[in-house]
Design a protein around this motif. Structure first.
Motif, PDB file in Angstrom:
ATOM      1  N   GLU A 616       0.844  -1.194   0.000  1.00  0.00           N
ATOM      2  CA  GLU A 616       0.000   0.000   0.000  1.00  0.00           C
ATOM      3  C   GLU A 616       0.881   1.246   0.000  1.00  0.00           C
ATOM      4  OE1 GLU A 616      -3.482  -2.067   2.799  1.00  0.00           O
ATOM      5  OE2 GLU A 616      -2.288  -0.381   3.546  1.00  0.00           O
ATOM      6  N   LEU A 617       0.525   2.204  -0.859  1.00  0.00           N
ATOM      7  CA  LEU A 617       1.247   3.470  -0.953  1.00  0.00           C
ATOM      8  C   LEU A 617       0.260   4.622  -0.867  1.00  0.00           C
ATOM      9  CD1 LEU A 617       3.591   2.607  -3.963  1.00  0.00           C
ATOM     10  CD2 LEU A 617       4.212   2.574  -1.541  1.00  0.00           C
ATOM     11  N   MET A 618       0.637   5.668  -0.152  1.00  0.00           N
ATOM     12  CA  MET A 618      -0.200   6.857  -0.053  1.00  0.00           C
ATOM     13  C   MET A 618       0.677   8.099   0.021  1.00  0.00           C
ATOM     14  SD  MET A 618      -3.336   7.623   2.561  1.00  0.00           S
ATOM     15  CE  MET A 618      -4.530   8.912   2.225  1.00  0.00           C
ATOM     16  N   LEU A 619       0.522   8.978  -0.962  1.00  0.00           N
ATOM     17  CA  LEU A 619       1.230  10.245  -1.011  1.00  0.00           C
ATOM     18  C   LEU A 619       0.216  11.359  -0.833  1.00  0.00           C
ATOM     19  CD1 LEU A 619       3.813  11.928  -1.573  1.00  0.00           C
ATOM     20  CD2 LEU A 619       3.190  11.847  -4.012  1.00  0.00           C
ATOM     21  N   LYS A 620       0.437  12.209   0.175  1.00  0.00           N
ATOM     22  CA  LYS A 620      -0.525  13.266   0.504  1.00  0.00           C
ATOM     23  C   LYS A 620       0.106  14.648   0.362  1.00  0.00           C
ATOM     24  CE  LYS A 620      -1.416  11.593   4.647  1.00  0.00           C
ATOM     25  NZ  LYS A 620      -2.058  11.428   5.978  1.00  0.00           N
ATOM     26  N   LYS A 621      -0.689  15.572  -0.144  1.00  0.00           N
ATOM     27  CA  LYS A 621      -0.341  16.990  -0.108  1.00  0.00           C
ATOM     28  C   LYS A 621      -1.230  17.617   0.951  1.00  0.00           C
ATOM     29  CE  LYS A 621       0.324  21.167  -2.896  1.00  0.00           C
ATOM     30  NZ  LYS A 621      -0.433  22.078  -2.017  1.00  0.00           N
ATOM     31  N   ASN A 622      -0.598  18.132   2.010  1.00  0.00           N
ATOM     32  CA  ASN A 622      -1.347  18.463   3.213  1.00  0.00           C
ATOM     33  C   ASN A 622      -1.831  19.906   3.293  1.00  0.00           C
ATOM     34  OD1 ASN A 622      -0.938  15.847   4.336  1.00  0.00           O
ATOM     35  ND2 ASN A 622       1.154  16.429   4.810  1.00  0.00           N
ATOM     36  N   THR A 623      -1.163  20.821   2.632  1.00  0.00           N
ATOM     37  CA  THR A 623      -1.507  22.233   2.794  1.00  0.00           C
ATOM     38  C   THR A 623      -1.564  22.930   1.446  1.00  0.00           C
ATOM     39  OG1 THR A 623       0.817  22.853   3.067  1.00  0.00           O
ATOM     40  CG2 THR A 623      -0.418  22.329   5.073  1.00  0.00           C
ATOM     41  N   GLY A 624      -2.109  24.167   1.470  1.00  0.00           N
ATOM     42  CA  GLY A 624      -2.199  24.966   0.263  1.00  0.00           C
ATOM     43  C   GLY A 624      -3.586  24.939  -0.343  1.00  0.00           C
ATOM     44  N   LEU A 626      -4.419  23.618  -3.221  1.00  0.00           N
ATOM     45  CA  LEU A 626      -4.646  22.280  -3.752  1.00  0.00           C
ATOM     46  C   LEU A 626      -4.171  21.258  -2.733  1.00  0.00           C
ATOM     47  CD1 LEU A 626      -5.409  20.303  -6.030  1.00  0.00           C
ATOM     48  CD2 LEU A 626      -3.047  20.537  -6.877  1.00  0.00           C
ATOM     49  N   THR A 627      -5.085  20.430  -2.257  1.00  0.00           N
ATOM     50  CA  THR A 627      -4.749  19.367  -1.316  1.00  0.00           C
ATOM     51  C   THR A 627      -5.347  18.063  -1.805  1.00  0.00           C
ATOM     52  OG1 THR A 627      -6.709  19.839   0.012  1.00  0.00           O
ATOM     53  CG2 THR A 627      -4.664  20.929   0.671  1.00  0.00           C
ATOM     54  N   GLY A 628      -4.879  16.970  -1.250  1.00  0.00           N
ATOM     55  CA  GLY A 628      -5.435  15.678  -1.638  1.00  0.00           C
ATOM     56  C   GLY A 628      -4.415  14.583  -1.475  1.00  0.00           C
ATOM     57  N   ASN A 666      -5.584  -1.231  -7.319  1.00  0.00           N
ATOM     58  CA  ASN A 666      -6.601  -0.299  -6.834  1.00  0.00           C
ATOM     59  C   ASN A 666      -5.949   1.075  -6.700  1.00  0.00           C
ATOM     60  OD1 ASN A 666      -8.767   0.994  -5.717  1.00  0.00           O
ATOM     61  ND2 ASN A 666      -8.759  -0.137  -3.792  1.00  0.00           N
ATOM     62  N   LEU A 667      -6.336   1.998  -7.581  1.00  0.00           N
ATOM     63  CA  LEU A 667      -5.752   3.337  -7.616  1.00  0.00           C
ATOM     64  C   LEU A 667      -6.838   4.373  -7.385  1.00  0.00           C
ATOM     65  CD1 LEU A 667      -3.368   5.318  -8.325  1.00  0.00           C
ATOM     66  CD2 LEU A 667      -4.194   5.191 -10.702  1.00  0.00           C
ATOM     67  N   SER A 668      -6.550   5.337  -6.527  1.00  0.00           N
ATOM     68  CA  SER A 668      -7.491   6.434  -6.274  1.00  0.00           C
ATOM     69  C   SER A 668      -6.724   7.750  -6.190  1.00  0.00           C
ATOM     70  CB  SER A 668      -8.265   6.204  -4.970  1.00  0.00           C
ATOM     71  OG  SER A 668      -9.127   7.297  -4.706  1.00  0.00           O
ATOM     72  N   VAL A 669      -7.210   8.758  -6.916  1.00  0.00           N
ATOM     73  CA  VAL A 669      -6.643  10.104  -6.865  1.00  0.00           C
ATOM     74  C   VAL A 669      -7.739  11.039  -6.364  1.00  0.00           C
ATOM     75  CG1 VAL A 669      -5.530  11.971  -8.142  1.00  0.00           C
ATOM     76  CG2 VAL A 669      -5.141   9.577  -8.817  1.00  0.00           C
ATOM     77  N   THR A 670      -7.503  11.653  -5.222  1.00  0.00           N
ATOM     78  CA  THR A 670      -8.495  12.519  -4.584  1.00  0.00           C
ATOM     79  C   THR A 670      -7.913  13.918  -4.453  1.00  0.00           C
ATOM     80  OG1 THR A 670      -9.340  10.654  -3.301  1.00  0.00           O
ATOM     81  CG2 THR A 670      -9.939  12.858  -2.539  1.00  0.00           C
ATOM     82  N   GLY A 671      -8.660  14.913  -4.923  1.00  0.00           N
ATOM     83  CA  GLY A 671      -8.156  16.280  -4.866  1.00  0.00           C
ATOM     84  C   GLY A 671      -9.232  17.282  -4.517  1.00  0.00           C
ATOM     85  N   ALA A 672      -8.812  18.352  -3.825  1.00  0.00           N
ATOM     86  CA  ALA A 672      -9.698  19.481  -3.513  1.00  0.00           C
ATOM     87  C   ALA A 672      -8.932  20.762  -3.811  1.00  0.00           C
ATOM     88  CB  ALA A 672     -10.126  19.435  -2.048  1.00  0.00           C
ATOM     89  N   ALA A 683     -12.555  16.455  -6.859  1.00  0.00           N
ATOM     90  CA  ALA A 683     -12.605  15.392  -7.858  1.00  0.00           C
ATOM     91  C   ALA A 683     -12.011  14.111  -7.292  1.00  0.00           C
ATOM     92  CB  ALA A 683     -11.846  15.799  -9.122  1.00  0.00           C
ATOM     93  N   ILE A 684     -12.549  12.979  -7.740  1.00  0.00           N
ATOM     94  CA  ILE A 684     -12.028  11.660  -7.377  1.00  0.00           C
ATOM     95  C   ILE A 684     -11.965  10.807  -8.635  1.00  0.00           C
ATOM     96  CG2 ILE A 684     -12.405   9.538  -6.080  1.00  0.00           C
ATOM     97  CD1 ILE A 684     -13.922  11.132  -4.005  1.00  0.00           C
ATOM     98  N   LEU A 685     -10.779  10.295  -8.924  1.00  0.00           N
ATOM     99  CA  LEU A 685     -10.602   9.359 -10.031  1.00  0.00           C
ATOM    100  C   LEU A 685     -10.293   7.987  -9.441  1.00  0.00           C
ATOM    101  CD1 LEU A 685     -10.230   8.723 -13.062  1.00  0.00           C
ATOM    102  CD2 LEU A 685      -7.808   9.302 -12.778  1.00  0.00           C
ATOM    103  N   THR A 686     -11.060   6.986  -9.848  1.00  0.00           N
ATOM    104  CA  THR A 686     -10.918   5.635  -9.306  1.00  0.00           C
ATOM    105  C   THR A 686     -10.650   4.644 -10.428  1.00  0.00           C
ATOM    106  OG1 THR A 686     -12.462   6.137  -7.510  1.00  0.00           O
ATOM    107  CG2 THR A 686     -12.042   3.824  -7.969  1.00  0.00           C
ATOM    108  N   PHE A 687      -9.674   3.769 -10.213  1.00  0.00           N
ATOM    109  CA  PHE A 687      -9.412   2.665 -11.144  1.00  0.00           C
ATOM    110  C   PHE A 687      -9.179   1.404 -10.324  1.00  0.00           C
ATOM    111  CE2 PHE A 687      -6.589  -0.306 -13.220  1.00  0.00           C
ATOM    112  CZ  PHE A 687      -7.185  -0.461 -14.459  1.00  0.00           C
TER     113      PHE A 687
END
Length: 791
Positions: A616-624, A626-628, A666-672, A683-687
């Motif tokens: 399992e891998l998770m990369l997060k952008k925490n501030t600013g 654009l986050t997600g 299982n890939l998910s890209v979540t952004g605000a 937006a949420i992109l799911t594959f």
């Protein structure tokens, strides 16, 4: 030389004596939201002079012991302004703090933990915590944010298919998830085929998902724990908020009963699309409603009482030919008591009820089943020192299973009334765990849980030849249901079967520095209740059953290893984990198993084993602005049921095969993105790799009819699943804090209208006689608009 050694020993002894003779005092209290005194969970408290970091418990309580002196108290929490105060300690002191909500929440979505350094050093892994502020920035389906859909974007979490209820964690089945709402068990987490969850985000205060390294205070399930708490209500002033959408609406009211001492919160939701269907003479309908309630009263600084409940129902009607009704009812009476500034306790009396009913006109049957449990638990948190905290407690559950009450449905029904044998059981447990810091770099959490399960009467239990309820037919090479040879009648509370298991847990964190750490965990867990289903996902037709002589408890062993890294001043964070889990006594079904109305479920089940492993891998952008985050899981989930002896092939010839919920990728890209104070986008992109399936591999003629033949179980896959959801939120007056505060939410589910396969049907065309395959999809593109308001 001797005199020098003696002098050195005297000096060392004096130094140690001085260090331990410093009189220490305890600072304790509660941290709340300053505006409404709602207690805050998981608040980070750091004392730089002592290099001590602690967090509040599930009820906002904290405690730390320090030498007398003056200290700086630094308090931080997601969505709140940082609080810093100087405190002089000369004696045991109780100090409550109130935090102010961050007015810049619109500009940032903080998806990180409260202090990244604390996250690095804490021996907690395979755990995800999402703030409600984060969830509310995610795209809303039909104008409403969803708690369950938010956790589906996390690594290691997926669901069987679109329209399926529940979720799967690290290759585990739906029934392996312990879902708690204010400590009460939720058996079905979904409304309307999984399109909505039973959790109203307006009333949710905090949620935490444990995928591994599960603390010893949790038990009874083997895949995960989703721990959710409801708001307590504003005890200072009245507030109202809600929303109106195309399909459903919701309303929440909260306020004081006795200002400063008691408060309430009541929230309701309901869908009404079925009303429009009736106006259009549409014979099919589907709707749901639910109600959340919570009351609390503060007797004094040491005693708080809470009463909470949830009531929800779904009704699905297909032209009165198939009617399905199901729902949860939960109730919890909870007492918080502070014995001292070091010992906090919580006692709870809990009731959970899940019932499900189907009416099928074609066969004239009305079938209703339910499962109830009565739960008492008493938990203690003991702050022994700044380096050692103990948790210990007891838990006792009484189960009442009704697998089916059958009645005739319709005038011409040939169904005879029947009551399937009810089943009863007790599940008891005791646990103790320690959270200990061993120096500046090493922290460990270790514990032990003992669980005991007793199946009891009153019940008549069938007996079978050679003690085997399933037999193997060598002539036809198939497994069949055995005929009972007799029955044993067990009186009320007489023991039918008994199981006991020790469940050790350990988690270790080693900090390489303030920004990097390595963590590892091991846990063993036992599950004594099972969701019996031969479908790919949980549905209201499924049967909950207790372990007994034939249906053994599932035993899990799981190990995990992870690397955690914060970088660029905590703007970004990376989590990487690998895991392996093995399960004993995994129930499997014989081919052709028919579960509906069966009075002896053991006649269609065999005990096997299961395993799952992955990265399992998770990369997060925490501030600013654009986050997600981006989450990716590479995993395998498999099952095997070998033959019971050399003459039997087992299921799938005793070979490992893909579990129903196995998905390799299982890939998910979540952004605000915060465009401005008035506009925000999500937006949420799911594959996902297509789920396992069994397709025909040939055909044969039987009485002039072409019949499909099937190969190995789950050796095929549905097509890959992918979709894109988007949303935009418009707040006309973002700076308005009093009076009517409104916002518009616009969203599109499945933006490019992907027809994801829920299943395939294989049939013979009556006109051409040719075989054909038909893809069955549930949801296409779904646009929506909703208006949300807060008073």
């Amino acid at each position: 030389m001797k005199s020098r050694i003696l002098s050195l020993l005297v000096f060392l002894f004096a130094s140690v004596f001085h260090a331990y003779s410093q009189e220490k005092v305890t600072l304790s209290g509660t941290i709340t939201n300053k505006s409404n005194t709602e207690t805050l969970i998981g608040v980070s408290i750091y004392i730089p002079e002592a290099k001590v970091g602690i967090t509040t418990n599930s009820y906002g309580f904290y405690s730390t012991t320090l030498p007398k002196g003056t200290y700086t108290i630094i308090i931080s929490h997601v969505g709140y302004d940082r609080l810093e105060e100087s405190v002089t300690l000369t004696e045991n002191t109780k100090r409550n703090f109130g935090m102010t909500e961050n007015s810049k929440t619109l500009d940032e979505v903080l998806i990180k933990t409260n202090t990244p350094q604390a996250n690095i050093r804490k021996p907690e892994m395979s755990t995800n915590k999402l703030s409600i502020a984060t969830i509310k920035k995610m795209p809303a389906v039909l104008g409403e944010v969803d708690v369950l859909k938010s956790i589906l974007q996390l690594p290691g979490v997926t669901n069987a298919q679109e329209g399926a209820t529940g979720f799967n964690v690290r290759g585990g089945s739906v029934d392996g998830n312990l879902v708690l709402l204010d400590e009460a068990v939720v058996y079905n987490t979904s409304h309307l085929f999984g399109f909505f969850s039973v959790f109203n985000a307006d009333v949710i205060k905090d949620l935490k998902l444990y995928k591994g390294g599960i603390p010893a205070n949790f038990g009874g399930r083997i895949s995960s724990v989703l721990d959710i708490y409801q708001k307590e209500g504003n005890n200072q002033e009245f507030h109202v908020n809600g929303g109106i959408g195309l399909v459903s609406s919701r309303l929440l009211v909260e306020g004081p009963i006795a200002k400063g001492k008691s408060s309430f919160v009541v929230a309701g939701r309901g869908s009404y699309a079925h009303l429009f269907l009736k106006m259009a003479n549409e014979p099919n309908s589907a709707y749901f409603y639910d109600l959340n309630t919570k009351f609390n009263y503060k007797f004094n600084d040491k005693n708080n009482v809470f009463v909470s409940g949830y009531f929800g129902t779904d009704n699905l009607n297909f032209n009165n030919s198939f009617i399905n009704t199901y729902g949860n009812r939960l109730f919890n009476l909870r007492w918080n008591h502070i014995f001292s500034n070091k010992i906090f306790s919580n006692a709870s009396a809990i009731y959970s009820d899940y019932d499900y009913q189907i009416k099928i006109k074609t066969i004239g049957m009305d079938w209703k089943a339910d499962v109830k449990n009565y739960n008492f638990k008493y938990d203690f948190k003991h702050y022994v020192s700044n380096n050692l905290t103990l948790n210990y407690g007891i838990n006792s559950i009484y189960y009442d299973f009704n697998p089916g009450t059958i009645k005739p449905y319709g005038v011409s029904s040939a169904i005879n009334p029947d009551q399937l044998a009810k089943k009863y059981a007790y599940e008891n447990a005791a646990y103790i765990s320690a959270d200990q810091r061993l120096g500046d770099k090493l922290s460990v959490n270790y514990g032990l849980r003992y669980s005991n399960f007793q199946r009891v009467g009153a019940q008549e239990v069938y007996t079978y030849a050679n003690d085997q309820p399933v037999i193997y037919n060598k002539d036809f090479h198939i497994y069949e249901e055995a005929d009972p040879t007799g029955a044993i009648n067990y009186k009320k509370n007489k023991k039918i079967a008994s199981f006991g298991n020790l469940e050790p847990r350990v988690a270790i964190a080693y900090s390489l520095n303030n920004d990097n750490s390595i963590k590892a965990s091991y846990n063993r867990m036992s599950q004594y209740v099972h969701l019996i289903s031969n479908t790919a996902s949980a549905s209201p037709l499924d049967i909950w059953a207790p372990s007994d002589k034939y249906l053994k408890p599932e035993i899990l062993d799981q190990v995990a290893l992870g690397y955690f890294h914060n970088f660029k001043d905590d703007k970004y964070s990376l989590e990487a984990e690998t895991f392996y889990k093995k399960i004993k006594n995994k129930a499997d079904y014989i081919d052709g198993a028919d579960l509906l109305g069966i009075d002896a479920i053991e006649r269609v089940l065999l005990n096997g084993e299961a395993r799952a492993y992955g990265l399992e891998l998770m990369l997060k952008k925490n501030t600013g602005k654009l986050t997600g985050w981006v989450s990716y899981t590479l995993s395998k989930a498999q099952q095997r049921t070998p033959g019971r002896n050399a003459d039997e092939p087992g299921i799938n010839n005793g070979e490992w095969y893909r579990a129903n919920y196995d998905k390799l990728h299982n890939l998910s890209v979540t952004g605000a993105y915060s465009v401005s104070p008035k506009w925000s986008l999500g937006a949420i992109l799911t594959f996902q790799t297509g789920k396992a399936a069994t397709f025909p591999n040939g055909k044969y003629l039987y009485q002039s009819v072409t019949v499909a033949s099937y190969g190995a179980r789950n050796e095929n896959s549905l097509s890959a699943y992918h979709r894109l959801d988007v949303s935009a939120t418009y707040t006309p007056k973002p700076n308005k804090k009093k009076g009517w505060q409104g916002e518009w939410n616009f969203s599109i589910y499945n933006l490019y209208n992907r027809n994801n396969a829920a299943s395939y049907s294989f049939r013979q065309n009556e006109e051409t006689g040719r075989n054909e395959t038909r893809r069955i999809s549930i949801f296409g593109i779904v646009p929506s608009v909703a208006y949300n308001v807060k008073l």
